[in-house]
Write an enzyme that holds these catalytic residues in place. Structure first.
Site, PDB file in Angstrom:
ATOM      1  CG  LEU A   1      -1.896  -1.126   1.427  1.00 54.88           C
ATOM      2  CD1 LEU A   1      -2.708  -0.909   2.708  1.00 54.88           C
ATOM      3  CD2 LEU A   1      -2.816  -1.249   0.226  1.00 54.88           C
ATOM      4  CG  ASP A   2       0.399   4.408  -2.833  1.00 54.50           C
ATOM      5  OD1 ASP A   2       1.243   3.631  -3.307  1.00 54.50           O
ATOM      6  OD2 ASP A   2      -0.476   4.983  -3.508  1.00 54.50           O
ATOM      7  NE  ARG A   3       6.005   8.136   3.193  1.00 53.81           N
ATOM      8  CZ  ARG A   3       7.162   7.974   3.858  1.00 53.81           C
ATOM      9  NH1 ARG A   3       7.157   7.889   5.176  1.00 53.81           N
ATOM     10  NH2 ARG A   3       8.294   7.902   3.196  1.00 53.81           N
TER      11      ARG A   3
END
Length: 304
Positions: free
Chosen positions: A138-140
């Site tokens: 997942l993106d940050r």
């Protein structure tokens, strides 16, 4: 002096060249390939091709000593001070966690803070022959469900299911405007790694997003999003492309409405398949919404 050992179940199934690179990262790739070619790497006392798949119980001999440190965690991760991850489900096969926004899935620098490094600290992991690993990212600033494979067998199986798009992924998000009740967005995407941005481009990879509106007030809509493919930034770019950017998204929208893009990996559903342990077949696991999104939802049917 070299090293001799038997292949374990966690190591089985991997190509021998890739396995050696993992076990001896300090040895240049050229040196590894030369050792395989010259027969200095022996599998059951025989030469092996670089693409040979390892099998449990095979006897491996290599010309390098075992000087890889057993402790694979950076020193700053003190076990006693590491806060437990938000666990959704855990056994010896799989660990499903609810990642908070603001935390990387994998470190961006060696030894950097990330979900997987916190997981290894919590597990007090000291083995160098295998490490638990995430099978999707997942993106940050995206929160929600992340899968950690706890064995080599589960890593291979779960990664294959991800590649085959057989694990259904549902995200929840809040977008600008009054989006239609449901629809599909089917635009190919291409990534510019230099700027870490994604755009729609006919030469890019195919990408399919399905969505269903759960509620809204005309100014915003709350939406369930199914990522049929799992391209980088897919939900953000696709929703923005149809005029409904995610609230708080500075990169693909105006950034208004929240301090981060309000995107949450809400659920994962496993296929009912014999390749999985019985307790996972056909099961759905969900991650509770974070506080910054709860204000927009009331029992998943509309905003407060």
């Amino acid at each position: 002096m070299g090293k001799e050992f038997y292949i374990t179940a966690d190591q089985a199934g991997r190509r021998i060249d890739r396995f050696l690179r993992t076990m001896w990262p300090q040895v240049p790739l050229g040196a590894i390939m030369k050792a395989i070619r010259k027969g200095e790497v022996r599998l059951d006392a025989r030469k092996a091709a670089p693409d040979t798949r390892l099998q449990e119980g095979q006897f491996l001999q290599v010309p390098w000593s075992d000087d890889v440190p057993d402790r694979v965690l950076p020193e700053r991760y003190e076990f006693s001070s590491c806060a437990p991850l938000d666990t959704i489900y855990k056994d010896d096969y799989i660990w499903i966690v609810n990642k908070p926004a603001g935390l990387l899935t994998q470190p961006d620098v060696k030894g950097g803070d990330s979900l997987i490094m916190r997981a290894l600290a919590e597990l007090r992991w000291g083995r160098s022959d295998f490490r638990p690993a995430t099978v999707q990212r997942l993106d940050r600033n995206t929160s929600g469900v992340v899968i950690i494979a706890m064995s080599g067998e589960s890593q291979r199986c779960l990664s294959q299911l991800i590649r085959e798009r057989r694990i259904k992924k549902i995200y929840r998000t809040v977008v600008a405007g009054d989006i239609p009740d449901s629809g599909e967005i089917d635009f190919p995407l291409i990534k510019d790694t230099g700027s870490n941005t994604v755009k729609i481009d006919k030469s890019g990879q195919s990408a399919l997003t399905r969505y269903k509106k759960l509620g809204g007030d005309g100014r915003i809509s709350i939406v369930d999003v199914e990522l049929v493919t799992g391209r980088s930034h897919q939900a953000r770019v696709h929703l923005a492309s149809v005029g409904h950017p995610i609230l708080g998204d500075c990169k693909y929208g105006d950034g208004k409405g929240a301090k981060r893009p309000l995107l949450h990996a809400y659920s994962l559903t496993f296929p009912d398949d014999a390749v999985l342990p019985e307790n996972l077949r056909g099961k759905t696991f969900t991650a509770p919404l974070p506080d910054d999104m709860k204000v927009y939802f009331r029992q998943s049917t509309g905003p407060k």
